[in-house]
Design a protein around this motif. Sequence first.
Motif, PDB file in Angstrom:
ATOM      1  N   VAL A  91      31.894  44.094  45.978  1.00  0.00           N
ATOM      2  CA  VAL A  91      30.810  43.923  45.005  1.00  0.00           C
ATOM      3  C   VAL A  91      29.459  43.879  45.727  1.00  0.00           C
ATOM      4  O   VAL A  91      28.502  44.559  45.349  1.00  0.00           O
ATOM      5  N   LEU A  92      29.399  43.089  46.813  1.00  0.00           N
ATOM      6  CA  LEU A  92      28.131  42.965  47.535  1.00  0.00           C
ATOM      7  C   LEU A  92      27.713  44.300  48.158  1.00  0.00           C
ATOM      8  O   LEU A  92      26.535  44.675  48.102  1.00  0.00           O
ATOM      9  N   GLN A  93      28.690  45.028  48.710  1.00  0.00           N
ATOM     10  CA  GLN A  93      28.355  46.322  49.324  1.00  0.00           C
ATOM     11  C   GLN A  93      27.743  47.274  48.304  1.00  0.00           C
ATOM     12  O   GLN A  93      26.741  47.935  48.561  1.00  0.00           O
ATOM     13  N   GLN A  94      28.367  47.337  47.109  1.00  0.00           N
ATOM     14  CA  GLN A  94      27.825  48.348  46.196  1.00  0.00           C
ATOM     15  C   GLN A  94      26.545  47.919  45.489  1.00  0.00           C
ATOM     16  O   GLN A  94      25.660  48.742  45.259  1.00  0.00           O
ATOM     17  N   SER A 128      34.579  40.431  46.986  1.00  0.00           N
ATOM     18  CA  SER A 128      35.780  40.986  46.342  1.00  0.00           C
ATOM     19  C   SER A 128      35.578  42.447  46.009  1.00  0.00           C
ATOM     20  O   SER A 128      34.456  42.911  45.798  1.00  0.00           O
ATOM     21  N   LYS A 129      36.708  43.177  45.933  1.00  0.00           N
ATOM     22  CA  LYS A 129      36.647  44.553  45.448  1.00  0.00           C
ATOM     23  C   LYS A 129      36.843  44.540  43.927  1.00  0.00           C
ATOM     24  O   LYS A 129      37.567  43.680  43.396  1.00  0.00           O
ATOM     25  N   GLY A 138      34.383  42.343  35.733  1.00  0.00           N
ATOM     26  CA  GLY A 138      33.869  43.655  36.138  1.00  0.00           C
ATOM     27  C   GLY A 138      32.667  44.062  35.304  1.00  0.00           C
ATOM     28  O   GLY A 138      31.671  44.587  35.823  1.00  0.00           O
ATOM     29  N   LYS A 139      32.751  43.769  34.006  1.00  0.00           N
ATOM     30  CA  LYS A 139      31.617  44.100  33.124  1.00  0.00           C
ATOM     31  C   LYS A 139      30.383  43.305  33.527  1.00  0.00           C
ATOM     32  O   LYS A 139      29.261  43.822  33.547  1.00  0.00           O
ATOM     33  N   ARG A 140      30.602  42.018  33.837  1.00  0.00           N
ATOM     34  CA  ARG A 140      29.454  41.174  34.204  1.00  0.00           C
ATOM     35  C   ARG A 140      28.847  41.620  35.526  1.00  0.00           C
ATOM     36  O   ARG A 140      27.623  41.602  35.691  1.00  0.00           O
ATOM     37  N   VAL A 141      29.688  42.050  36.473  1.00  0.00           N
ATOM     38  CA  VAL A 141      29.156  42.575  37.742  1.00  0.00           C
ATOM     39  C   VAL A 141      28.344  43.853  37.469  1.00  0.00           C
ATOM     40  O   VAL A 141      27.270  44.057  38.045  1.00  0.00           O
TER      41      VAL A 141
END
Length: 232
Positions: A91-94, A128-129, A138-141
């Motif tokens: 999450v952080l990477q993307q 996390s991936k 996932g939606k919130r990310v």
Amino acid sequence: MSLLTTQSLSKYYGSKAALEGVDLALEAGAPIALVGPNGAGKTTLLSLLCGFIKPSKGKITILGQAAGDPALLGRVSCLPQDGLLDPNFTVLQQLSFFGRLQGLGHRQAQDEAMRVLTLVDLQTVAQSKPTTLSHGMGKRVAIAQALMGSPELVLLDEPTAGLDPANARAIRELVRAQSANTNFIISSHNLDELEKLCGTVLYLEQGRLTQSLSLEQQGGASFLSLSMQSCE
Ligand code: ATP
């Protein structure tokens, strides 16, 4: 302040009109609901506003610029219906990569990613991936990604579709909290879930804007105001 206008906006696929002759004049302020049944043209309208696709006819002006103009980069963002998360990166990477695309330095991009993850209360999933996250997380990310760089207009295509009530409520509360600083247009199949959140409702049916309503929020209840107007 004018948020966006469209004039005679149309999109055709062959002889099929996905959107036909839509005229909008929307002011900045409370969130705007875009409501209509399957195939009404909601995704088509949001994709045109984002500049993902080009109109067949008509004109769009957002924050004083033509839709798709590079000057809108970072000022307008969009969460597509299927999200944008890549399963291969954390999450952080993307989110950081998205920040780099917006012109932030490496450290700034990471800081901005953590800021928006905190807004959606998911700072704990930074490493996390996406495949390890629930659908709602996932939606919130993905919404966090749309908030990177504090855009002035955020377009959310059916952000609560398929979500359990708790996650759907979390997303509505997030939009409510952020709407003091950001303009939102949110699409949904039904008005019920958005009427307490939004100041304006746009109804699309078979590619046409059939009604544009103003809602007045009073003590938790919403009322159709005198500015209700039929577009038919
Ligand atoms: P849903 O709620 O099911 O997502 P929607 O309101 O978002 O529907 P759109 O996806 O905008 O509706 O579709 C509007 C119409 O345009 C539909 O009839 C759809 O089949 C058609 N359409 C959309 N995209 C394309 C495309 N790329 N090629 C052909 N037809 C398309």
